[in-house]
Design a protein around this motif. Structure first.
Motif, PDB file in Angstrom:
ATOM      1  N   ARG A  20    -128.759 -22.891 -24.350  1.00  0.00           N
ATOM      2  CA  ARG A  20    -127.720 -21.871 -24.411  1.00  0.00           C
ATOM      3  C   ARG A  20    -126.691 -22.242 -25.473  1.00  0.00           C
ATOM      4  NH1 ARG A  20    -127.005 -18.813 -19.553  1.00  0.00           N
ATOM      5  NH2 ARG A  20    -129.094 -18.139 -18.931  1.00  0.00           N
ATOM      6  N   ALA A  21    -126.480 -21.333 -26.410  1.00  0.00           N
ATOM      7  CA  ALA A  21    -125.418 -21.497 -27.397  1.00  0.00           C
ATOM      8  C   ALA A  21    -124.190 -20.732 -26.927  1.00  0.00           C
ATOM      9  CB  ALA A  21    -125.874 -20.988 -28.756  1.00  0.00           C
ATOM     10  N   GLU A  22    -123.044 -20.993 -27.559  1.00  0.00           N
ATOM     11  CA  GLU A  22    -121.815 -20.300 -27.155  1.00  0.00           C
ATOM     12  C   GLU A  22    -121.949 -18.795 -27.352  1.00  0.00           C
ATOM     13  OE1 GLU A  22    -117.106 -20.804 -27.983  1.00  0.00           O
ATOM     14  OE2 GLU A  22    -118.364 -20.532 -29.755  1.00  0.00           O
ATOM     15  N   ALA A  30    -130.482 -10.511 -16.383  1.00  0.00           N
ATOM     16  CA  ALA A  30    -130.258 -10.869 -14.975  1.00  0.00           C
ATOM     17  C   ALA A  30    -129.980 -12.354 -14.800  1.00  0.00           C
ATOM     18  CB  ALA A  30    -131.471 -10.464 -14.138  1.00  0.00           C
ATOM     19  N   ASP A  31    -130.291 -13.176 -15.826  1.00  0.00           N
ATOM     20  CA  ASP A  31    -130.019 -14.608 -15.741  1.00  0.00           C
ATOM     21  C   ASP A  31    -128.563 -14.953 -16.039  1.00  0.00           C
ATOM     22  OD1 ASP A  31    -132.640 -15.042 -15.114  1.00  0.00           O
ATOM     23  OD2 ASP A  31    -133.244 -15.768 -17.095  1.00  0.00           O
ATOM     24  N   TRP A  32    -127.761 -13.925 -16.404  1.00  0.00           N
ATOM     25  CA  TRP A  32    -126.336 -14.183 -16.650  1.00  0.00           C
ATOM     26  C   TRP A  32    -125.733 -14.818 -15.405  1.00  0.00           C
ATOM     27  CZ3 TRP A  32    -123.692 -14.071 -21.074  1.00  0.00           C
ATOM     28  CH2 TRP A  32    -122.288 -14.104 -21.017  1.00  0.00           C
ATOM     29  N   TRP A  44    -127.774  -5.924 -20.012  1.00  0.00           N
ATOM     30  CA  TRP A  44    -127.361  -6.462 -21.309  1.00  0.00           C
ATOM     31  C   TRP A  44    -126.328  -7.530 -21.059  1.00  0.00           C
ATOM     32  CZ3 TRP A  44    -124.606  -3.047 -25.610  1.00  0.00           C
ATOM     33  CH2 TRP A  44    -124.587  -3.762 -26.810  1.00  0.00           C
ATOM     34  N   ALA A  45    -126.583  -8.723 -21.588  1.00  0.00           N
ATOM     35  CA  ALA A  45    -125.639  -9.835 -21.458  1.00  0.00           C
ATOM     36  C   ALA A  45    -125.672 -10.612 -22.760  1.00  0.00           C
ATOM     37  CB  ALA A  45    -126.021 -10.741 -20.292  1.00  0.00           C
ATOM     38  N   LEU A 234    -116.749 -12.268 -28.442  1.00  0.00           N
ATOM     39  CA  LEU A 234    -116.676 -11.051 -27.632  1.00  0.00           C
ATOM     40  C   LEU A 234    -117.808 -11.077 -26.612  1.00  0.00           C
ATOM     41  CD1 LEU A 234    -115.620  -8.007 -27.298  1.00  0.00           C
ATOM     42  CD2 LEU A 234    -117.523  -7.429 -28.828  1.00  0.00           C
ATOM     43  N   GLU A 235    -117.474 -10.906 -25.336  1.00  0.00           N
ATOM     44  CA  GLU A 235    -118.498 -10.839 -24.294  1.00  0.00           C
ATOM     45  C   GLU A 235    -118.908  -9.391 -24.069  1.00  0.00           C
ATOM     46  OE1 GLU A 235    -118.500 -13.139 -20.298  1.00  0.00           O
ATOM     47  OE2 GLU A 235    -117.779 -11.105 -19.836  1.00  0.00           O
ATOM     48  N   VAL A 236    -120.214  -9.158 -24.014  1.00  0.00           N
ATOM     49  CA  VAL A 236    -120.766  -7.814 -23.819  1.00  0.00           C
ATOM     50  C   VAL A 236    -121.686  -7.845 -22.607  1.00  0.00           C
ATOM     51  CG1 VAL A 236    -122.098  -5.940 -24.842  1.00  0.00           C
ATOM     52  CG2 VAL A 236    -120.686  -7.404 -26.311  1.00  0.00           C
ATOM     53  N   LEU A 237    -121.344  -7.068 -21.584  1.00  0.00           N
ATOM     54  CA  LEU A 237    -122.170  -6.954 -20.392  1.00  0.00           C
ATOM     55  C   LEU A 237    -122.376  -5.482 -20.065  1.00  0.00           C
ATOM     56  CD1 LEU A 237    -120.539  -9.644 -18.051  1.00  0.00           C
ATOM     57  CD2 LEU A 237    -122.571  -9.903 -19.478  1.00  0.00           C
ATOM     58  N   ALA A 238    -123.591  -5.127 -19.637  1.00  0.00           N
ATOM     59  CA  ALA A 238    -123.870  -3.745 -19.235  1.00  0.00           C
ATOM     60  C   ALA A 238    -124.763  -3.757 -18.008  1.00  0.00           C
ATOM     61  CB  ALA A 238    -124.537  -2.977 -20.377  1.00  0.00           C
ATOM     62  N   TRP A 239    -124.558  -2.775 -17.144  1.00  0.00           N
ATOM     63  CA  TRP A 239    -125.328  -2.704 -15.910  1.00  0.00           C
ATOM     64  C   TRP A 239    -125.594  -1.248 -15.536  1.00  0.00           C
ATOM     65  CZ3 TRP A 239    -120.405  -4.636 -16.445  1.00  0.00           C
ATOM     66  CH2 TRP A 239    -119.368  -3.880 -15.911  1.00  0.00           C
ATOM     67  N   ARG A 240    -126.655  -1.072 -14.749  1.00  0.00           N
ATOM     68  CA  ARG A 240    -127.035   0.269 -14.304  1.00  0.00           C
ATOM     69  C   ARG A 240    -125.999   0.813 -13.330  1.00  0.00           C
ATOM     70  NH1 ARG A 240    -132.082  -2.339 -14.046  1.00  0.00           N
ATOM     71  NH2 ARG A 240    -131.912  -2.590 -11.793  1.00  0.00           N
ATOM     72  N   ALA A 241    -125.627   2.055 -13.533  1.00  0.00           N
ATOM     73  CA  ALA A 241    -124.670   2.738 -12.660  1.00  0.00           C
ATOM     74  C   ALA A 241    -124.996   4.228 -12.710  1.00  0.00           C
ATOM     75  CB  ALA A 241    -123.243   2.443 -13.093  1.00  0.00           C
ATOM     76  N   ALA A 242    -124.019   5.082 -12.467  1.00  0.00           N
ATOM     77  CA  ALA A 242    -124.252   6.527 -12.446  1.00  0.00           C
ATOM     78  C   ALA A 242    -123.244   7.213 -13.356  1.00  0.00           C
ATOM     79  CB  ALA A 242    -124.118   7.072 -11.024  1.00  0.00           C
ATOM     80  N   PRO A 243    -123.652   8.307 -14.016  1.00  0.00           N
ATOM     81  CA  PRO A 243    -122.714   9.038 -14.880  1.00  0.00           C
ATOM     82  C   PRO A 243    -121.636   9.738 -14.071  1.00  0.00           C
ATOM     83  CG  PRO A 243    -124.766  10.247 -14.655  1.00  0.00           C
ATOM     84  CD  PRO A 243    -124.989   8.929 -13.988  1.00  0.00           C
ATOM     85  N   THR A 244    -120.589  10.172 -14.738  1.00  0.00           N
ATOM     86  CA  THR A 244    -119.511  10.920 -14.104  1.00  0.00           C
ATOM     87  C   THR A 244    -120.036  12.286 -13.675  1.00  0.00           C
ATOM     88  OG1 THR A 244    -117.922   9.819 -15.531  1.00  0.00           O
ATOM     89  CG2 THR A 244    -117.177  11.812 -14.410  1.00  0.00           C
ATOM     90  N   ARG A 245    -119.730  12.697 -12.448  1.00  0.00           N
ATOM     91  CA  ARG A 245    -120.218  13.978 -11.920  1.00  0.00           C
ATOM     92  C   ARG A 245    -119.043  14.814 -11.407  1.00  0.00           C
ATOM     93  NH1 ARG A 245    -125.638  13.508 -11.924  1.00  0.00           N
ATOM     94  NH2 ARG A 245    -126.572  11.422 -11.641  1.00  0.00           N
ATOM     95  N   ARG A 246    -119.323  16.074 -11.155  1.00  0.00           N
ATOM     96  CA  ARG A 246    -118.305  16.950 -10.568  1.00  0.00           C
ATOM     97  C   ARG A 246    -117.762  16.318  -9.296  1.00  0.00           C
ATOM     98  NH1 ARG A 246    -118.771  22.565 -12.200  1.00  0.00           N
ATOM     99  NH2 ARG A 246    -120.582  22.885 -13.547  1.00  0.00           N
TER     100      ARG A 246
END
Length: 274
Positions: A20-22, A30-32, A44-45, A234-246
């Protein structure tokens, strides 16, 4: 370990597995070590070094968190609809449609089609910029002596070009970008005042409201007055969620925002995507 031979070079390369580098992407994400979401939902990590870039295609509903780890990151962001790259982030419409030049929690990132590309879910920084765009080759060469991608002081636009090319996009597909973590305010006389960072550890979380190609360059803001090229990870993380709805408060926060969400929903429904 000797690398003068092919066998030695291969052995050396294989010995690096798991190191692991900086600053690097983590695969699988998922290993984050400490995901900010439910286990298994991280997609995304990555830690992006200062003076570097990254890119990813994210599904609708994915949440993307950017974190300024040390207080000197500046994330220059571009968004394109993944299968329709001619629909892309429009900073002018993002500002004028919402009657506000300052990004923050509850704001929407809009395309020139009047649709929502992403929404700002949370923001602990408050130091962002929708007015100046990113740095250029000419400007960085004047300030630092070089602005090419391989130099010690790469320009944001040059890095975004590389990210774009890796997604089938060309330089002409790159509009002005948004900047997160280095703020700019407008004085009463119209002059732009660089307000800098809110400090280390602040973050902003975006929610993708369409499938998006995300391009990010982590470079100094073009109005940063420091003579040295200063840019931290800069740390970048993304995860599954749901879009904005009514029914979500964000949907009805403003008449302009509601119209943009309705435009987006109609477009997605017509294509069978929502």
């Amino acid at each position: 370990m000797a690398t003068a031979t092919t066998h030695g070079a291969r052995a050396h390369a294989r010995a690096q597995e798991g190191t692991r580098a900086e600053a690097m992407p983590v695969v699988p994400a998922a290993d984050w070590p400490a995901p900010p979401c439910e286990a298994g939902h991280l997609v995304w990590a990555e830690t992006v070094a200062g003076g570097n870039y990254t890119h990813k295609v994210l599904a609708r509903g994915t949440e993307l968190r950017l974190t300024d780890l040390r207080g000197d990151a500046c994330a220059h962001l571009l968004l394109h609809v993944a299968d329709r790259p001619w629909e892309r982030l429009n900073t002018a419409d993002t500002v004028k449609v919402q009657w506000n030049a300052y990004l923050g929690e509850g704001r929407l990132l809009l395309s020139d089609q009047g649709r929502v590309l992403a929404s700002v879910v949370t923001d602990t920084s408050g130091r962002h910029d929708a007015l100046c765009g990113t740095s250029t080759l000419v400007r960085n060469t004047e300030r630092y002596g070089d602005g090419s991608p391989q130099s010690a002081s790469p320009a944001g636009r040059e890095l975004l070009k590389l990210a774009a090319l890796k997604n089938g996009l060309e330089p002409r597909d790159l509009p002005p970008s948004l900047s997160f973590f280095q703020g700019v305010s407008v004085d009463e006389d119209g002059a732009l005042d660089f307000t800098g960072s809110a400090g280390p550890g602040t973050s902003v979380t975006l929610r993708a409201e369409q499938d998006l190609t995300v391009l990010i360059a982590n470079v100094p803001h073009p109005l940063d007055p420091r003579t040295d090229y200063t840019s931290s990870p800069l740390e970048v993380l993304a995860w599954r969620a749901a879009p904005t709805r009514r029914g979500d408060p964000l949907w009805d926060a403003t008449p302009e925002g509601r119209r943009a969400f309705l435009n987006t929903a109609e477009h997605l429904a017509a294509r069978g995507l929502a």
